[in-house]
Write an enzyme that holds these catalytic residues in place. Structure first.
Site, PDB file in Angstrom:
ATOM      1  N   ARG A  68       0.821  -1.214   0.000  1.00 59.80           N
ATOM      2  CA  ARG A  68       0.000   0.000   0.000  1.00 59.80           C
ATOM      3  C   ARG A  68       0.856   1.265   0.000  1.00 59.80           C
ATOM      4  NH1 ARG A  68      -4.914  -1.767   4.069  1.00 59.80           N
ATOM      5  NH2 ARG A  68      -6.300  -2.464   2.417  1.00 59.80           N
ATOM      6  N   LYS A  70     -16.680 -15.363   7.227  1.00 65.28           N
ATOM      7  CA  LYS A  70     -18.140 -15.378   7.389  1.00 65.28           C
ATOM      8  C   LYS A  70     -18.913 -15.120   6.113  1.00 65.28           C
ATOM      9  CE  LYS A  70     -18.024 -13.713  12.092  1.00 65.28           C
ATOM     10  NZ  LYS A  70     -17.838 -12.437  12.757  1.00 65.28           N
ATOM     11  N   GLY A 118      -6.779  -7.358   1.085  1.00 65.19           N
ATOM     12  CA  GLY A 118      -6.875  -7.913   2.438  1.00 65.19           C
ATOM     13  C   GLY A 118      -6.061  -9.181   2.643  1.00 65.19           C
ATOM     14  N   GLY A 169     -12.369  -4.722   1.168  1.00 64.36           N
ATOM     15  CA  GLY A 169     -13.755  -4.278   1.359  1.00 64.36           C
ATOM     16  C   GLY A 169     -14.214  -3.381   0.232  1.00 64.36           C
TER      17      GLY A 169
HETATM   18  P1  AMP Z   1     -12.397 -12.433   5.996  1.00 62.09           P
HETATM   19  O1  AMP Z   1     -11.937 -11.257   6.801  1.00 62.09           O
HETATM   20  O2  AMP Z   1     -13.869 -12.688   6.065  1.00 62.09           O
HETATM   21  O3  AMP Z   1     -11.866 -12.429   4.584  1.00 62.09           O
HETATM   22  O4  AMP Z   1     -11.790 -13.691   6.693  1.00 62.09           O
HETATM   23  C1  AMP Z   1     -10.423 -13.958   6.747  1.00 62.09           C
HETATM   24  C2  AMP Z   1     -10.171 -14.848   7.910  1.00 62.09           C
HETATM   25  O5  AMP Z   1     -10.947 -16.023   7.768  1.00 62.09           O
HETATM   26  C3  AMP Z   1      -8.759 -15.307   8.059  1.00 62.09           C
HETATM   27  O6  AMP Z   1      -8.218 -14.683   9.190  1.00 62.09           O
HETATM   28  C4  AMP Z   1      -8.862 -16.805   8.246  1.00 62.09           C
HETATM   29  O7  AMP Z   1      -8.106 -17.288   9.310  1.00 62.09           O
HETATM   30  C5  AMP Z   1     -10.331 -17.015   8.548  1.00 62.09           C
HETATM   31  N1  AMP Z   1     -10.811 -18.345   8.161  1.00 62.09           N
HETATM   32  C6  AMP Z   1     -10.658 -18.965   7.004  1.00 62.09           C
HETATM   33  N2  AMP Z   1     -11.185 -20.200   7.036  1.00 62.09           N
HETATM   34  C7  AMP Z   1     -11.684 -20.376   8.256  1.00 62.09           C
HETATM   35  C8  AMP Z   1     -12.360 -21.460   8.911  1.00 62.09           C
HETATM   36  N3  AMP Z   1     -12.599 -22.600   8.275  1.00 62.09           N
HETATM   37  N4  AMP Z   1     -12.747 -21.284  10.186  1.00 62.09           N
HETATM   38  C9  AMP Z   1     -12.488 -20.116  10.824  1.00 62.09           C
HETATM   39  N5  AMP Z   1     -11.869 -19.060  10.271  1.00 62.09           N
HETATM   40  C10 AMP Z   1     -11.478 -19.190   8.995  1.00 62.09           C
END
Ligand code: AMP
Length: 399
Positions: free
Chosen positions: A37, A201, A354, A377
């Site tokens: 960045r 999520k 990200g 995002g």
């Molecule tokens: P996001 O911010 O929604 O893109 O999520 C990224 C995060 O999702 C990372 O820190 C990963 O460690 C977490 N992640 C990926 N797969 C899993 C999983 N199966 N269970 C829990 N966390 C997860």
């Protein structure tokens, strides 16, 4: 959709305020672990310096929530910037306090001033008008080059634009490049077009999933979000991450994919662990056989093979969100294998910032990707078809 262009401004010998996104990841010792960045901002800064400007830079870092928190100081950023620009970067001790105001006022041409972390001021995230006004008073021109935060209506991103007319504000080179790239990606992708969506999520990416459906030919789901879909399909998901209130929504997405003829891929096997820890006992199981109390933390080898097969003929790949808990080596394999496959493919490959950007950087594949966005995002919101609050005031008005 045409943006106010930096090169159209009459900047000669003037004072410019550039909102940058220096929100870089740091390791536990406070070292910058990925300076993409900062590097991405250099061309806009150098252009302004070449126009004999005095340059005031501002950014946030982390979430200090309106308080001065030492570990969120921009001091490491100032040091890295100094190396990249090969000139002195003065760091103010505050954002709009006595020191910043004095230094901004006295800043000579060809000099660079970096304000302290914008989020030391609680007004920043509240789009506080007083704060916008103070920031705006520092310079004659406003440039937004902070793509990663342009989906936020914050004081230094949105509010501040009201204090500059169209001949005194513009998008920086990075912002313009990102916006143009995503507009083209969405409007005229080379098909087949696949989206790989992972991360923790469903809730965070729900709208993006809904909006991507009519645009893509295939969707590959991974990461924690897969388990909400698997549960909805009737599988036992043990102690895996799940959002029970979104089960119905997950069904709607799968129905809509079917209706639109979008191939919707879910993991067929997973790496499960007894606990969320790098030293946890783990094993590979099929998606149908996740034991009670075990949690799925990565996609399994059969899923990797399946996804590779499905990705084989695609011409455009958009990837947002890791396939597993890639921060722990034990659960990074799925993400790493997919990253290698994506990087080696002849398709146009796009990483939506990200964690996914961090992931490809960690395994040294960043040079092999066609486009890595600086905003996770923000790029998702663009893909959702939204006009970002930081971008709207920088659009050339028609007529
Ligand atoms: P996001 O911010 O929604 O893109 O999520 C990224 C995060 O999702 C990372 O820190 C990963 O460690 C977490 N992640 C990926 N797969 C899993 C999983 N199966 N269970 C829990 N966390 C997860």
């Amino acid at each position: 959709m045409e943006l106010l262009h930096l090169k159209s401004l009459d900047l000669k010998d003037k004072k410019v305020f550039i909102r940058c996104d220096f929100n870089v990841p740091m390791d536990e010792f406070g070292n910058i672990s990925d300076d993409r960045r900062i590097r991405s901002a250099v061309s806009t800064i150098n252009y302004c310096l070449d126009q004999d400007c005095a340059v005031i830079l501002a950014s946030h870092l982390g979430r200090p929530k309106g308080e001065v928190v030492e570990r969120y100081s921009l001091a490491p950023v100032a040091r890295r910037l100094q190396q990249l620009l090969k000139r002195h970067v003065e760091l103010a001790t505050d954002v709009v306090g006595v020191d910043a105001m004095k230094k901004a006022q006295e800043l000579p041409r060809h000099e660079v001033l970096l304000l302290e972390n914008l989020r030391y001021e609680s007004g920043e995230t509240q789009n506080d008008e007083e704060l916008s006004k103070k920031l705006a008073s520092m310079a004659e021109f406003y440039i937004n080059d902070a793509f990663g935060v342009s989906h936020r209506a914050h004081s230094s991103v949105e509010g501040i634009t009201k204090f500059f007319d169209d001949s005194h504000k513009a998008a920086g080179f990075l912002l313009e490049r990102e916006i143009k790239f995503f507009a083209k990606l969405i409007n005229e992708p080379v098909r087949p077009f696949a989206a790989i969506v992972g991360g923790s999520k469903v809730s965070g990416k729900l709208e993006a999933l809904v909006n991507l459906l009519p645009k893509v030919d295939k969707i590959f789901i991974g990461g924690g979000m897969a388990f909400t879909f698997l549960k909805q399909m009737g599988y036992n998901i043990g102690a895996s991450l799940v959002e029970d209130d979104l089960l119905e929504e997950a069904q709607k997405i799968m129905d809509e994919a079917k209706k639109l003829g979008v191939k919707f891929y879910l993991p067929v096997d997973v790496i499960v662990a007894e606990k969320f820890a790098s030293d946890a006992v783990s094993k590979i199981v099929t998606a149908q056989e996740i034991p009670d109390n075990w949690m799925g933390l990565d996609i399994g080898p059969a899923t990797v093979r399946l996804y590779r097969e499905g990705l084989n003929d695609v011409q455009t790949v958009l990837w947002n969100g890791p396939m597993g808990v890639y921060e722990m080596d034990k659960f990074a394999r799925g993400s790493s294998k997919i990253a290698h496959f994506v990087a080696d493919s002849y398709a146009t490959t796009v990483i939506g910032g990200g964690d996914t950007a961090d992931l490809v950087q960690r395994i040294g594949l960043d040079e092999e990707i066609s486009f890595i966005s600086t905003g996770g995002g923000a790029s998702l919101e663009l893909l959702e078809g939204k006009i970002l609050p930081g971008v709207a005031p920088l659009l050339i008005k028609e007529g």
